[in-house]
Design an enzyme around this catalytic site. Structure first.
Site, PDB file in Angstrom:
ATOM      1  N   HIS A 189      31.282 -19.099  48.325  1.00  0.00           N
ATOM      2  CA  HIS A 189      29.891 -18.766  48.653  1.00  0.00           C
ATOM      3  C   HIS A 189      29.397 -19.814  49.643  1.00  0.00           C
ATOM      4  O   HIS A 189      29.236 -20.977  49.288  1.00  0.00           O
ATOM      5  CB  HIS A 189      29.019 -18.737  47.404  1.00  0.00           C
TER       6      HIS A 189
ATOM      7  N   ASP B 184      26.718 -21.299  51.627  1.00  0.00           N
ATOM      8  CA  ASP B 184      25.354 -21.626  52.061  1.00  0.00           C
ATOM      9  C   ASP B 184      25.483 -22.356  53.391  1.00  0.00           C
ATOM     10  O   ASP B 184      26.033 -23.467  53.453  1.00  0.00           O
ATOM     11  CB  ASP B 184      24.674 -22.520  51.032  1.00  0.00           C
TER      12      ASP B 184
ATOM     13  N   ASP C 103      23.917 -14.847  45.125  1.00  0.00           N
ATOM     14  CA  ASP C 103      23.001 -15.923  44.736  1.00  0.00           C
ATOM     15  C   ASP C 103      21.576 -15.623  45.157  1.00  0.00           C
ATOM     16  O   ASP C 103      20.743 -16.522  45.255  1.00  0.00           O
ATOM     17  CB  ASP C 103      23.474 -17.241  45.364  1.00  0.00           C
TER      18      ASP C 103
ATOM     19  N   HIS D 108      18.938 -17.754  51.783  1.00  0.00           N
ATOM     20  CA  HIS D 108      17.980 -18.160  50.753  1.00  0.00           C
ATOM     21  C   HIS D 108      17.670 -19.646  50.778  1.00  0.00           C
ATOM     22  O   HIS D 108      16.526 -20.034  50.530  1.00  0.00           O
ATOM     23  CB  HIS D 108      18.449 -17.729  49.363  1.00  0.00           C
TER      24      HIS D 108
END
Length: 912
Positions: free
Chosen positions: A14, A16, A126, A351
């Site tokens: 994941h 980010d 997420d 996010h």
């Protein structure tokens, strides 16, 4: 478990893009990860698959540094070993606009298609909650599933079906949108790292899988068990094939496979025998204690949300429709520039970025990206306005002589529009090329006579306006076919009342000398504290709050615009008010009130508060932050020392307005606090409505029984509304994404204007001094009363228009093929909200989109000023769904829009 057991292990990371490290530091780690992935896949054929986090931007970021790896990467994707798409980035669902979500899906598909394949996985690992229209967004994108980590509470009871609101018996469920669209939902009940770091050692593997198999089986409805082999910025597990072999030997009754989402879904559906729970609408983690919902990211670093609102609005609501209209003038639609501007903007939409919950370096870079995207959009808009204006017939203004200054006012919203517009015009210019000396040029411009100027429409009728002389100014043109052309000019600001400018159209006016001025000279002021028009009356109180009377319904709204201030000892993710603290407010605090505008079309009153608030939290907060005390358990209070917060509020009423506009400017010098403004409704209702992605979502005023958090804030985009019998109040905003309907007996709408905190939060102590938002800010709101239905009474449409700036451009007196007032398309239905107008890259057709706000079908009747055109229904990916229908200026298109449906119509002109 009676079924055969199969463990699907899906490798991923994941990613980010930026978070607790600045972007480039994460970027370097991404390069290392991708290098390792490609090397491992080349050397180890048993390392079969990797899911690239559902976002194609990873490809851009990697190849930016490693372009020589393009061929190798391309081959692995073509072979199906690396799955890419469907998104460009993994966005926040509630803080990005409806159209930004669509562009994200469109650009993700376009980028993935270049590699020959698009992963049809609805991936939200997420995401901080999910919007209710997500199932419809998926279905229109050809995706029949959604994988997500938040919003639903699994019960773990495999023998019953739970439909208790936002509960599910299993990690598998049916998720249904308001329009009836359904997808197979897969909840990461044990998170998207439940298969991380699988041991290859026999003893370690036995303990690992004993725990992991039990955890998954607790929630799974079948023997098909999903294990996510990865986590945030997780390096790939190069010995995974060995670890899978070890697991197979330990558990011969279980098949362990290195799998993909597609393979997992096929086998899951083959084995589904249990009845699944159905979860409907938004997934906002309602069935929790309220402390881990991450909802207050909606108010972290409000300045980012404001810049995002501006950027989204100018791209989707101004530049795209203007460029679409400019195609009538023969201008090519700049798809390449739009893609670049959207990608640059969407790089701020993950996010951890748009939510404002990263380290300061991340958000400094975001400001630059916002500006870069906006500058491109402004350039597209300027070029489009000029192209249109150049082919408008303005010859009617020739009667006023050489001094006439025509200009065009554009309404790029989907509704007819009336309101105040400010246009900057050059009343006269002298170009340097004409041979005048700089001194002579300046003197001539200073002598320009502005007396007796009037604004008229193409019929010669006077328009209400005011003129501000900006004096001598420098300017320049940048022609396409010659060197830059500097000039000096006499510049003015013309503020005028534009009436009934057609939707997706324009009106041409001119500043002239010698025309009769408007005889309409009445004021909207009734006293130095009262403003009134035909619909509304605004009466200011001594403390700066105001009473708003809706003259159409008779409803009176008291105590509007009181400010509230509390301490905040939370972090960028979550608000926490100090225990026992009573909120401060400006109720009863005497304010200075002055008249700042009084014209026949607009009146404004300024309210100034000088308000002493605590300077920060006390010293205990830093100690608790360093010790990683979980924020609900903190005991810090506010400091006894105070600092003055000066609030300067301008309250404006326009002549025909159905709402009251507010702008609030303040210079924040305090830390660890939250500032809100209250709008009490005094309406009896258990629910309210808030604008979200392609819907106005209905939400309960009361949280779920499990909710322990004293705060019950929520996300909004354009507005929030509280309605009762025969009356309602809509509060619109520009980039103020957090609100709360207070449980105070008055159903007060509280909108967050500022939240100042000093740490990131989450898994460690990351100081973020810039999240205290020290310095000057200005926020904008509009309070719109109505007769009980924000849809039918037009309040919601007005709130959507509030998001969109007017556009205008100066032009000359000339003939042209377009009339002085014009609109390409016409339509009317109160239940349909217009969303966008753009052009398709492949076909060159116009794409127009609406969404149905209500629970009943609505008839879209689309007219056009084109001689003849063909229209057809498409998906959000602009893939044709129905055959073309011919329509024209005399024969409109008839289309039934189902309840809550998002409908896109492609229009092909017979000749452009």
């Amino acid at each position: 478990m009676t079924q055969s057991r199969k463990a699907h292990i899906i490798s991923h990371t994941h990613w980010d893009r930026e978070w607790y490290l600045p972007y480039e530091k994460h970027h370097v780690r991404l390069i290392e990860l991708m290098d390792t992935l490609l090397e491992t896949m080349e050397k180890e054929p048993e390392y079969r698959y990797f899911f690239l986090d559902g976002q194609t931007i990873i490809l851009d970021d990697y190849l930016q540094v490693r372009p020589e790896k393009k061929e190798q990467l391309d081959q692995l994707i073509h072979d199906g070993r690396i799955q890419i798409g469907p998104w460009y980035i993994l966005q926040d669902a509630f803080l990005t606009s409806s159209e930004a979500n669509v562009r994200n899906m469109q650009i993700g598909h376009e980028d993935a298609a270049k590699y020959g394949t698009v992963s049809k996985i609805g991936y939200f690992p997420d995401t901080f909650g999910l919007a209710g229209q997500t199932p419809q967004l998926m279905v229109q994108s050809g995706i029949d599933n959604a994988f997500f980590g938040r919003g639903v509470k699994p019960t773990g009871f495999n023998n019953t079906v739970s439909d208790g609101g936002y509960e599910s018996s299993f990690s598998e469920l049916t998720w249904q949108g308001p329009d009836g669209s359904k997808v197979l939902g897969i909840l990461f009940a044990n998170w998207y790292s439940n298969g991380n770091e699988v041991p290859a050692d026999k003893e370690e593997a036995k303990a690992y899988w004993e725990r992991k198999l039990a955890d998954a089986e607790k929630y799974a409805s079948t023997g098909q068990l999903l294990y996510m082999n990865g986590c945030d910025h997780q390096p790939i597990q190069t010995d995974l094939p060995e670890a899978i072999q070890t697991a197979g030997k330990l558990y011969p009754d279980t098949e362990f496979v290195h799998s993909t989402f597609d393979q997992y879904l096929v086998e899951l559906r083959q084995h589904l025998g249990q009845e699944l729970s159905t979860v409907e609408g938004e997934l906002r983690s309602q069935r929790t204690d309220g402390w881990g919902t991450l909802v207050n990211t909606a108010s972290a670093r409000v300045y980012l949300k404001q810049m995002n609102q501006t950027g989204q609005s100018i791209l989707e609501k101004v530049a795209e429709p203007l460029a679409s209209m400019a195609s009538l003038a023969g201008q090519e639609y700049p798809h390449h520039l739009f893609t670049y501007a959207w990608k640059t903007l969407m790089q701020n939409h993950p996010h951890d970025s748009i939510c404002g919950c990263s380290v300061d370096e991340v958000h400094r870079e975001m400001v630059t990206r916002f500006e870069k995207s906006r500058h491109v959009a402004e350039n597209i808009a300027d070029d489009s306005k000029a192209a249109i204006a150049n082919v408008i017939d303005t010859s009617a203004f020739s009667q006023w002589g050489e001094g006439a200054v025509p200009f065009v006012v554009f309404n790029t919203t989907g509704w007819k529009r009336t309101g105040t517009v400010t246009v900057t015009l050059d009343a006269e210019r002298l170009y340097f090329r004409d041979g005048y000396s700089l001194k002579e040029t300046a003197e001539r411009m200073k002598q320009v006579d502005l007396s007796g100027m009037t604004v008229v429409d193409e019929q010669g009728q006077p328009v209400l306006f005011t003129l501000e002389d900006l004096g001598l100014q420098f300017g320049y043109d940048l022609p396409d076919d010659r060197f830059r052309q500097p000039y000096m000019c006499r510049r003015v600001n013309v503020t005028l009342y534009a009436a009934n400018v057609p939707a997706l159209g324009y009106q041409t006016l001119a500043l002239v000398k010698g025309a009769a001025a408007s005889s309409h000279d009445s004021s909207l002021l009734r006293s130095d504290r009262i403003m009134e028009n035909d619909a509304l009356k605004v009466e200011l109180n001594a403390d700066g709050s105001f009473t708003l009377t809706d003259k159409l319904s008779g409803q009176v709204y008291r105590d509007q615009g009181i400010f509230e201030n509390t301490g905040d000892i939370g972090n960028e993710y979550m608000f926490k008010q100090p225990e026992g603290e009573e909120a401060l407010s400006t109720k009863g605090l005497e304010a200075q009130i002055t008249v700042v505008a009084d014209t026949p079309f607009r009146a404004s009153l300024q309210v100034v508060h000088e308000w002493d608030i605590p300077v920060s939290a006390d010293d205990k907060l830093l100690q608790e932050q360093i010790e990683l005390i979980y924020y609900p358990e903190r005991k810090a209070q506010r400091a006894s020392e105070t600092v003055t917060l000066k609030l300067k509020t301008v309250i404006t009423l326009e002549r025909d307005a159905k709402g009251v506009q507010m702008s609030v400017t303040f210079n924040n010098q305090s830390k660890d606090h939250r500032l809100r403004v209250w709008f009490p409704t005094d309406l009896q209702t258990a629910v309210h409505r808030a604008d979200s992605m392609f819907e106005v979502a209905e939400r309960s005023n009361e949280p779920a029984a499990e909710w322990e958090n004293p705060s019950n804030t929520a996300h909004q985009q354009a507005f929030v509304d509280v309605s009762g019998e025969g009356a309602g109040l809509t509060v619109a905003n520009l980039g103020l994404n957090e609100y709360e309907v207070l449980r105070d007996g008055r159903n007060t709408i509280a909108v967050t204007l500022l939240r100042a905190v000093g740490e990131l939060g989450d898994w460690g102590f990351f100081p973020t001094p810039e999240a205290q938002c020290i310095g000057e800010s200005t926020v904008h709101l509009e309070v719109i009363p109505h007769q009980g239905s924000g849809i039918q009474d037009g309040a919601f449409a007005q709130a959507y228009q509030f998001q969109v700036p007017w556009a205008a451009v100066q032009t000359g007196v000339h003939e042209g093929k377009l009339p002085a007032s014009y609109s390409m398309f016409t339509w009317e239905h109160p239940q349909l909200a217009f969303s966008s107008m753009k052009m398709n890259r492949d076909s060159g057709d116009w794409m127009l989109r609406w969404f149905n706000l209500g629970g009943e079908a609505a008839e879209l009747e689309l007219g056009t000023t084109l001689a003849e055109a063909a229209a057809y229904k498409t998906t959000i990916l602009e893939q044709k769904q129905e055959e073309q229908q011919v329509f024209s200026s005399t024969q409109p298109l008839q289309l039934t829009v189902k309840p809550y449906e998002i409908v896109t119509v492609g229009v092909q002109a017979s000749s452009k």
